[in-house]
Design an enzyme around this catalytic site. Sequence first.
Site, short mmCIF file in Angstrom:
data_model
loop_
_atom_site.label_atom_id
_atom_site.label_comp_id
_atom_site.label_asym_id
_atom_site.label_seq_id
_atom_site.Cartn_x
_atom_site.Cartn_y
_atom_site.Cartn_z
N CYS A 48 10.97 -38.36 4.85
CA CYS A 48 10.57 -37.38 4.37
C CYS A 48 11.40 -36.11 4.60
O CYS A 48 11.00 -35.07 3.64
CB CYS A 48 8.69 -36.75 4.55
SG CYS A 48 8.08 -38.16 3.89
N HIS A 66 7.47 -29.78 2.33
CA HIS A 66 7.52 -31.16 1.72
C HIS A 66 5.31 -31.47 1.36
O HIS A 66 4.94 -30.82 2.49
CB HIS A 66 7.09 -31.83 2.86
CG HIS A 66 6.77 -33.41 3.11
ND1 HIS A 66 7.39 -34.12 2.05
CD2 HIS A 66 6.07 -33.95 3.99
CE1 HIS A 66 6.82 -35.34 2.01
NE2 HIS A 66 6.12 -35.44 3.49
N ASN A 104 2.25 -37.94 -2.36
CA ASN A 104 3.39 -37.38 -1.60
C ASN A 104 4.61 -38.58 -1.68
O ASN A 104 4.63 -39.75 -2.16
CB ASN A 104 3.06 -38.25 0.02
CG ASN A 104 4.63 -38.00 1.08
OD1 ASN A 104 5.51 -38.10 0.73
ND2 ASN A 104 3.64 -38.37 2.37
#
Length: 322
Positions: free
Chosen positions: A113, A249, A279
């Site tokens: 990520c 993020h 996500n």
Amino acid sequence: MLRSVIVGTGSALPRRAVSNAELAEQVDTSDEWIVERTGISNRHIAADDETTSSLATDAARNALAAAGIEAASIDLIVLATATPDQTFPASATLVQANLGCRGGIAFDVAAVCSGFLYALGVADSMLRSGMAKRALVIGSETFSRILDWEDRTTCVLFGDGAGAIVLEAQEQDGENLRGVLATRLHADGAHNQLLYVDGGPSTTGTVGKLRMKGREVFRHAVVNLAEVLEEVLVETGHTSQDIDWLVPHQANARILDATAKKLNLPREKVVMTVGQHANTSAASVPLALDQAVRDGRIKQGDLVVLEAMGGGFTWGASLVRM
Ligand code: UT7
């Protein structure tokens, strides 16, 4: 002073959008639980003909069009992904072939990520050292392929997508220099069992599925992100009050709220796309950035902080004058 300036942004999403209600037909979950715990309402899921490299190529083309730049002048492609089309070659080389720009540098970065922040840090260093002049920095993921669709604690959280920027080495003088002002990256491998994939070419010979201890990741994310954001501010002599936009993020709306609170930043300054995209790992920061640029919120001259935290653990932040 040589700076890496963002001259264009782009993104791409798979055609198919999947709502929480649709997911609740397959797994034991509910729209109410997902929205309340994560802020997610929707995600995009790639079809068989949509891959990490095809989404990355579309995002790159959109970024090139926004910059008004021909693909032929790109001499560096850094693609952040944990879900490459193949174990090798790097998906960045597939993107390069799709774009028809040959002979430059192209490679993938694996920091899950945080991948886009790592890719940005690497590309910025290479541009400022003179190794390249114009880069495509891309985050692209098809996490739907590595989800355990029977594990409700993870499968509702992720989506597929891609985001890209064109980064150009430019001589910048005077005040309010444009470009990447500072990037700080970290890793702590002691926590790799909190968020990982249970397979790989060198262990099981399989691709594996994502496993996560969400609550512990959450706890670390809030602390690590606040710390690394502070680092880039201190390094550049700024305070959180100088920030025009935080592009974080997009893992969980509650993490974004907690980070904004720690920084004393109003929620209106936080770009939030987790509700629509879920996500998307390395794609989430450039996807959110592109959305806020295209809808007119982020403008040239704005001071923007990008940040992410993910598997490894890895985390990082970058301060950019647009
Ligand atoms: O991108 C990399 C970084 N990743 C992250 O930052 C993710 C960080 N973690 C999180 O976002 C949150 O921890 C989650 C969204 C993953 C989970 O939220 P939580 O508030 O920490 O919930 P929890 O894991 O403590 O679970 C609470 C309850 C549990 O039931 P019991 O044990 O209390 O009876 C779970 O079984 O919610 C249950 N649960 C669900 N219920 C309905 C877990 N997943 C679901 C689900 N639907 N999908």
